[in-house]
Scaffold this motif. Structure first.
Motif, PDB file in Angstrom:
ATOM      1  N   LEU A   9      -1.586   5.439  -7.089  1.00  0.00           N
ATOM      2  CA  LEU A   9      -2.840   4.707  -7.120  1.00  0.00           C
ATOM      3  C   LEU A   9      -2.622   3.324  -6.516  1.00  0.00           C
ATOM      4  N   PHE A  10      -3.663   2.793  -5.910  1.00  0.00           N
ATOM      5  CA  PHE A  10      -3.631   1.434  -5.391  1.00  0.00           C
ATOM      6  C   PHE A  10      -4.538   0.560  -6.242  1.00  0.00           C
ATOM      7  N   GLY A  11      -4.156  -0.701  -6.380  1.00  0.00           N
ATOM      8  CA  GLY A  11      -4.999  -1.679  -7.049  1.00  0.00           C
ATOM      9  C   GLY A  11      -5.277  -2.835  -6.107  1.00  0.00           C
ATOM     10  N   LYS A  12      -6.526  -3.296  -6.054  1.00  0.00           N
ATOM     11  CA  LYS A  12      -6.895  -4.421  -5.203  1.00  0.00           C
ATOM     12  C   LYS A  12      -7.519  -5.502  -6.066  1.00  0.00           C
ATOM     13  N   LEU A  13      -6.948  -6.709  -6.003  1.00  0.00           N
ATOM     14  CA  LEU A  13      -7.414  -7.819  -6.820  1.00  0.00           C
ATOM     15  C   LEU A  13      -8.549  -8.575  -6.129  1.00  0.00           C
ATOM     16  N   TYR A  14      -9.500  -9.045  -6.925  1.00  0.00           N
ATOM     17  CA  TYR A  14     -10.630  -9.817  -6.421  1.00  0.00           C
ATOM     18  C   TYR A  14     -10.743 -11.122  -7.201  1.00  0.00           C
ATOM     19  N   PRO A  15     -11.309 -12.155  -6.576  1.00  0.00           N
ATOM     20  CA  PRO A  15     -11.491 -13.421  -7.305  1.00  0.00           C
ATOM     21  C   PRO A  15     -12.383 -13.272  -8.540  1.00  0.00           C
ATOM     22  N   GLU A  16     -13.385 -12.387  -8.438  1.00  0.00           N
ATOM     23  CA  GLU A  16     -14.324 -12.188  -9.539  1.00  0.00           C
ATOM     24  C   GLU A  16     -14.448 -10.697  -9.847  1.00  0.00           C
TER      25      GLU A  16
END
Length: 202
Positions: A9-16
Motif C-alpha cells: 500500500l502507498f500513503g500520501k500525506l497532505y497538509p490538511e
C-alpha cells in the motif's frame, strides 16, 4: 481479497485532512463508477484516509510510467489508451467543488516566466512575451468550465502494464478538457527536447 493475502500500500500525506479526503473520494468514484466498465483503463483503488496523519492510503498501480514505455512496441496503443482515458473522464459527471480559475493561471504563468528567465537568461524575453500576451488577451479566452479535468495529465502520471492507469488527482477540478490535452502534448514535446533528437513523435 482481490489482491491476495497481502499487498503493498502507498500513503500520501497532505497538509490538511480535507484535501486527503477530497482526493480519496474522487479516486473512489473514478474507480467504482467512471472506469468500472473499462477493464484496461482505470485509477488506483483508494482505501481511505488516516485522519491523524492527513494521509491518503491506496493500492498503487503496477507497471511503468508512460515516459519509460515510449520505446516499446505498445507505445502507440498506450497513446490511444491515454486519449480514451481522457475522453472517458471528460464525459463523466464527476461532482467536484474546485473550478479552473483563469486569474490564478495567469499568475502562475507570470511566475513561470520569471523562473525560466532565471534558469535560462537567453529565453527570458521570450517567456515574458508569452506571459504578457496571455495577460493581454485573457478577456478573449473562452473556456469551458463544466468538464472534470485532471489538470496535471502527462506521461509521468500515467502507468502502463498492458492496460493504463492514471495517478495524482490533487489538481482535479471542473474546467476545459482542452487544457488536459494541451498539457499532455506540451509535456511530450518537452520530453523530446530532454532526450535530444528523440525519435518518438506523436
Amino acid at each position: 481479497t482481490e489482491y491476495g493475502d497481502s499487498c503493498v500500500l502507498f500513503g500520501k500525506l497532505y497538509p490538511e485532512l480535507s484535501q486527503a479526503e477530497r482526493v480519496c473520494q474522487t479516486m473512489q468514484t473514478l474507480h467504482d463508477a467512471c472506469f468500472a466498465a473499462t477493464a484496461k483503463l482505470g485509477v488506483p483503488r483508494a482505501l481511505g484516509c488516516i485522519p491523524d496523519l492527513s494521509m491518503l492510503v491506496y493500492v498503487p498501480a503496477d507497471g511503468q510510467l508512460l515516459g519509460d514505455a515510449l520505446g516499446s512496441e505498445q507505445a502507440l496503443d498506450y497513446m490511444d489508451m491515454s486519449g480514451e482515458w481522457l475522453g472517458t473522464l471528460h464525459r463523466f459527471p464527476l461532482p467536484i467543488e474546485k473550478h479552473f480559475r483563469l486569474a490564478t493561471e495567469l499568475v502562475n504563468c507570470q511566475a513561470w516566466a520569471v523562473l525560466v528567465g532565471h534558469k535560462y537568461p537567453d529565453q527570458a524575453d521570450a517567456a515574458q512575451k508569452i506571459a504578457k500576451h496571455l495577460q493581454d488577451h485573457a478577456s478573449e479566452m473562452a473556456f469551458d468550465t463544466q468538464s472534470p479535468i485532471h489538470k496535471d495529465f502527462h506521461y509521468g502520471h500515467i502507468v502502463v502494464d498492458g492496460g493504463l492507469k492514471v495517478i495524482d488527482f490533487d489538481e482535479m477540478r471542473l474546467g476545459d478538457p482542452n487544457f488536459d490535452l494541451a498539457h499532455f502534448c506540451a509535456n511530450l514535446h518537452l520530453l523530446a527536447y530532454r532526450l535530444n533528437n528523440s525519435a518518438f513523435q506523436f
